[in-house]
Motif scaffolding. Structure first.
Motif, mmCIF file in Angstrom:
data_model
loop_
_atom_site.group_PDB
_atom_site.id
_atom_site.type_symbol
_atom_site.label_atom_id
_atom_site.label_comp_id
_atom_site.label_asym_id
_atom_site.label_seq_id
_atom_site.Cartn_x
_atom_site.Cartn_y
_atom_site.Cartn_z
ATOM 1 N N PHE A 1 -16.324 -26.205 122.393
ATOM 2 C CA PHE A 1 -16.347 -26.683 123.763
ATOM 3 C C PHE A 1 -17.115 -27.989 123.814
ATOM 4 O O PHE A 1 -17.992 -28.246 122.994
ATOM 5 C CB PHE A 1 -17.029 -25.651 124.683
ATOM 6 C CG PHE A 1 -16.242 -24.382 124.834
ATOM 7 C CD1 PHE A 1 -15.344 -24.227 125.881
ATOM 8 C CD2 PHE A 1 -16.393 -23.341 123.939
ATOM 9 C CE1 PHE A 1 -14.618 -23.065 126.025
ATOM 10 C CE2 PHE A 1 -15.674 -22.171 124.072
ATOM 11 C CZ PHE A 1 -14.779 -22.034 125.126
ATOM 12 N N GLU A 2 -16.803 -28.818 124.789
ATOM 13 C CA GLU A 2 -17.519 -30.063 124.975
ATOM 14 C C GLU A 2 -17.387 -30.481 126.429
ATOM 15 O O GLU A 2 -16.541 -29.993 127.151
ATOM 16 C CB GLU A 2 -17.009 -31.163 124.050
ATOM 17 C CG GLU A 2 -15.543 -31.528 124.264
ATOM 18 C CD GLU A 2 -15.341 -32.632 125.269
ATOM 19 O OE1 GLU A 2 -16.280 -33.420 125.496
ATOM 20 O OE2 GLU A 2 -14.270 -32.701 125.853
ATOM 21 N N SER A 3 -18.249 -31.378 126.826
ATOM 22 C CA SER A 3 -18.202 -31.952 128.164
ATOM 23 C C SER A 3 -18.714 -33.384 128.066
ATOM 24 O O SER A 3 -19.910 -33.638 128.168
ATOM 25 C CB SER A 3 -19.056 -31.131 129.139
ATOM 26 O OG SER A 3 -19.003 -31.703 130.421
#
Length: 96
Positions: A79-81
């Protein structure tokens, strides 16, 4: 601000420092709804025993019961943001 490797490196350091300062002022809430489970493989399998027999008064011979094995697997995902900084803010040097 001239956009070059040195200035972008300084900008990255300043933003990272600012972010980490803000992070120190927060209280994590994920641990109220989740459990941290470290994983060293791409998929983690969780196993447990089911149909555990009830306790009974021991009278006579032992009565052996079979247990059922259950499991499920969870495939690890990344996951990343990421966030973008407007170029005008960099050109105007509003980040110091």
């Amino acid at each position: 601000m001239i956009i070059n490797k040195a200035n972008l490196s300084s900008l990255f350091t300043a933003i990272k420092t600012s972010f980490n300062k803000g992070l120190k002022n927060t209280t994590p809430t994920w641990n109220k709804v989740a459990t941290l489970v470290p994983s060293t493989t791409s998929t983690t399998t969780y196993a447990w025993l089911g149909q555990f027999p009830r306790m009974r008064e021991w009278l006579g011979d032992r009565q052996l019961k079979s247990l059922a094995l259950h499991d499920y697997s969870v495939k690890n995902k990344k996951f990343e943001s990421s966030v973008a900084i407007p170029r005008d803010d960099i050109d105007d040097d509003t980040y110091g």
